[in-house]
Scaffold this motif. Structure first.
Motif, PDB file in Angstrom:
ATOM      1  N   ALA A  96       0.832  -1.211   0.000  1.00 11.76           N
ATOM      2  CA  ALA A  96       0.000   0.000   0.000  1.00 11.76           C
ATOM      3  C   ALA A  96       0.862   1.255   0.000  1.00 11.76           C
ATOM      4  N   ALA A  97       1.966   1.227   0.745  1.00 11.16           N
ATOM      5  CA  ALA A  97       2.858   2.397   0.772  1.00 11.16           C
ATOM      6  C   ALA A  97       3.466   2.637  -0.608  1.00 11.16           C
ATOM      7  N   TRP A  99       2.179   1.810  -3.463  1.00  8.54           N
ATOM      8  CA  TRP A  99       1.145   2.094  -4.452  1.00  8.54           C
ATOM      9  C   TRP A  99       0.189   3.202  -4.029  1.00  8.54           C
ATOM     10  N   ARG A 100       0.518   3.938  -2.998  1.00 10.76           N
ATOM     11  CA  ARG A 100      -0.386   4.964  -2.461  1.00 10.76           C
ATOM     12  C   ARG A 100      -0.995   5.861  -3.549  1.00 10.76           C
ATOM     13  N   PRO A 101      -0.212   6.359  -4.520  1.00  7.50           N
ATOM     14  CA  PRO A 101      -0.817   7.247  -5.528  1.00  7.50           C
ATOM     15  C   PRO A 101      -1.870   6.562  -6.405  1.00  7.50           C
ATOM     16  N   LEU A 103      -4.014   3.989  -5.328  1.00  9.36           N
ATOM     17  CA  LEU A 103      -5.064   3.287  -4.605  1.00  9.36           C
ATOM     18  C   LEU A 103      -6.426   3.943  -4.786  1.00  9.36           C
ATOM     19  N   ASP A 107      -9.361   0.526  -1.821  1.00 12.28           N
ATOM     20  CA  ASP A 107      -8.064  -0.033  -1.454  1.00 12.28           C
ATOM     21  C   ASP A 107      -7.300   0.831  -0.451  1.00 12.28           C
ATOM     22  N   ALA A 108      -7.672   2.096  -0.302  1.00 13.17           N
ATOM     23  CA  ALA A 108      -6.992   2.985   0.643  1.00 13.17           C
ATOM     24  C   ALA A 108      -7.565   2.874   2.059  1.00 13.17           C
TER      25      ALA A 108
END
Length: 174
Positions: A96-97, A99-101, A103, A107-108
């Motif tokens: 998640a870190a 792919w943060r932009p 999500l 998913d966030a």
């Protein structure tokens, strides 16, 4: 190839077979296009496949790990088994870190790992299955064995790659 990407946790064969059998018995047959699965991410951008694949491979460098099955969750129109593992939460947080932009809102949000064995049924049917499964012993712990990457095709999923968890080679590189 811009279909959204899905990332799932792979389970050991015995655990997968148990959840597949429950899903086959209780999921509406016309809607059951997939094996039982633990969705970690629902919709990553397909255009980012090379980066997603690199991150999945990097994150899979670890030992397989135990995943407890501590309870059931009533979904309103279905039933799922809850899963619990600190290592699983670490794996998901690492990805998640990275792919943060990318999500989506889904998913966030806070992730609650589970395996859905019934969904999209009348609430009374879901309540009945929840009561039935609650009266039975919980399945034993399973083992997280790897990560799988899929393309979401509007219902069915197309496999892209399965990456097993493997500890790093302890020998020094020359």
């Amino acid at each position: 190839m811009d279909a959204p990407l899905v990332v799932t946790l792979q389970l050991d064969a015995a655990g997968q077979a148990r959840f597949d059998a429950l899903r086959a018995a209780h999921f509406p047959p016309g809607r059951n296009h997939l094996a039982a699965h633990v969705t970690m991410f629902h919709a990553l951008p397909g255009a980012q496949l090379p980066a997603v694949l690199e991150d999945v491979r990097r994150t899979a460098v670890r030992e397989p790990f135990a995943v407890a099955v501590p309870g059931l969750r009533f979904l309103g129109r279905g039933v799922a088994y809850e899963l619990a593992s600190e290592e699983l939460l670490r794996v998901r947080a690492e990805l998640a870190a990275a792919w943060r932009p990318w999500l989506t809102a889904q998913d966030a949000q806070r992730w609650k790992p589970h395996v859905t064995v019934q969904n999209k049924v009348d609430p009374a049917l879901a309540r009945a299955l929840h009561a039935e499964l609650s009266a039975a012993p919980l399945p034993p712990a399973v083992t997280g064995t790897g990560l799988a990457l899929w393309r979401y095709l509007g219902g069915p999923w197309e496999p892209v790659v399965a990456v097993p968890f493997e500890a790093p080679d302890p020998r020094p590189t020359v």
